[in-house]
Design a protein around this motif. Structure first.
Motif: not given
Length: 490
Positions: A71-73, A125-130
């Protein structure tokens, strides 16, 4: 090669300025075992936009396809990207694998880049999901998987072995063919991607000359899709067009050489081709702002296809800017702040490092100074290559300084005795072929490689042109190369 007169790209107000480059990892809880790692970096930033990149490392089971979400914050809006199918819904950005990079083994990494707009702040961004699994970067980078080789009936995987180019079986090979100009200038002039057709019939016409290699000049701003480039001709559209041409070249059994021709950076000194900061003409050296990113992206695109050869930079001419030849060669190799050049230069070592840092072991060509016509100190200043897969590139036209056998014997022969030598461009502006006949004989006698400039339907008196029609009808100049290739390979 300097091209025939073309429309000049107007100077663009609000030139892109590099704010800085920062890599921002996502931190994991102490001791956590990460399922995947993501590095998010802002590589350049300007008043209303920025260029970013992600590097994904998979520590889970092998994947046949992948999708990264974050997510762009700060209200940023994605505009374009490469090496992934990029999209944005609300604040959520998704990068899904392409058909050529979907396979991601355990421990393997893949990179992709994008352009986005921003205002106010450019929060990270502070979190990423693969593939739905949360990632972090608190692990050492995993090794890049060993590249796979293409089908046996395609062009060979080439490597430097002593002073020869050899294939997987150790047999000596030569690169003999043509240049296909257009990708370096059409997009930056807002007129398209290639100059003339690049359909299968036009590529087959090259193969019908018994060519085994096609060199494809490129433009870094177009590949990276920077804001000054029409999106119809830049970014993903440009990359896909290049990939399509490379695939067609390979389908006809020919080796593709992807080459960086025009680059960013304002130069108005001796022999300047233009005063524009943008990649609208040949600059004396590549720039540190964008060229390493270009080569990292190209290397990531083709690191699993070692039939593709990389030509680092068309025709360096730092010697026209510096006061001594030693300064020119130092600039050529090391880059940095070079005398007479107002932008930070990326040296050949920087570019080799960018390619190898992306995990690509493909054959690399590096041209010398004086528009690649001077190799007199190439051996002294050649960049270090950890893959040991580096060859020298040289260009020659009848109007160059080193355009006679005496010069070739004194400056080229010592280089050719130690490393593979490829004449990436040969040509003459007489619309005849007497000069290139001499060049080809000298190179044939030593088992070396050469490529004619260029497979385009220009007026050969204003710029050497091999053809008068894309069906392969040669000019008088082109007849010399065509008949010679057919005699060698027919």
């Amino acid at each position: 090669m300097r091209h025939p007169p073309r429309s000049v790209l107007a100077a663009v107000a609000g030139a892109v300025a590099l704010i800085g480059s920062v890599t921002v990892p996502v931190v994991t809880a102490s001791g956590a075992a990460p399922a995947c790692s993501v590095e998010y970096s802002v590589t350049s930033q300007w008043d209303s936009g920025f260029q970013g990149a992600v590097r994904i490392t998979n520590n889970m089971a092998a994947m046949s396809s992948w999708s990264l979400a974050f997510d762009f914050a700060g209200g940023q809006q994605l505009t374009q990207g490469w090496n992934a199918k990029w999209s944005q819904s609300g604040t959520t950005v998704t990068a899904a694998s392409e058909s050529y990079n979907g396979s991601l083994a355990t421990g393997a990494s893949v990179s992709a880049g994008f352009i986005a707009s921003w205002s106010g702040s450019n929060a990270v961004p502070t979190s990423f999901k693969l593939n739905g699994t949360s990632c972090n970067t608190a692990v050492e980078p995993s090794p890049t998987p060993e590249p796979t080789d293409p089908a046996e009936d395609g062009p060979p995987v080439l490597r430097a072995s002593g002073n020869k180019l050899v294939d997987a079986d150790g047999a000596t090979r030569r690169l003999l063919g043509v240049n296909r100009s257009g990708g370096e200038f059409m997009c930056v002039q807002g007129r398209g991607i290639f100059d003339g057709p690049v359909d299968d019939a036009s590529v087959k016409a090259i193969a019908d000359w018994k060519a085994n290699t096609v060199r494809i000049p490129l433009n870094e701003e177009c590949w990276l899709g920077l804001p000054t480039i029409d999106p119809a001709y830049g970014g993903a559209n440009y990359i896909n067009a290049v990939k399509d041409l490379v695939a067609k070249v390979k389908a006809h059994g020919m080796t593709p050489v992807v080459e960086l021709h025009w680059t960013y950076g304002q130069y108005t000194g001796n022999s300047a081709g233009c005063s524009d900061v943008h990649a609208s003409c040949q600059k004396p050296m590549p720039d540190m702002q964008y060229t390493p990113s270009f080569w990292a992206s190209v290397a990531n695109t083709y690191k699993n296809d070692r039939t593709v050869v990389f030509d680092l930079f068309n025709e360096p001419y730092p010697d026209r800017a510096t006061s001594t030849t030693t300064q020119a060669w130092q600039c050529w190799r090391d880059g940095g702040s070079c005398p007479g050049i107002g932008y930070e230069v990326a040296g050949m070592q920087d570019l080799v490092d960018s390619v190898r840092g992306a995990g690509a072991t493909n054959l690399i060509l590096a041209g010398g100074i004086a528009y690649s016509n001077d190799l007199s100190q190439w051996l002294t200043y050649r960049p270090a290559d950890p893959a040991g897969n580096l060859a020298a590139a040289w260009h020659v036209y009848n109007f160059n300084t080193c355009a006679n056998e005496s010069c070739w014997n004194s400056t080229l022969a010592p280089v050719a005795a130690q490393v593979p030598l490829v004449a990436g461009e040969i040509g003459e502006n007489t619309c005849a072929h007497g000069f290139i006949d001499q060049v080809m004989k000298w190179f044939d006698d030593r088992g070396l490689s050469y490529l004619g400039w260029t497979w385009n339907t220009w007026d050969c008196s204003s710029g050497p042109s091999l053809i008068s029609s894309y069906d392969g009808t040669p000019t008088a100049f082109g007849t010399g190369l065509r008949d010679h290739l057919r005699a060698l390979n027919g």
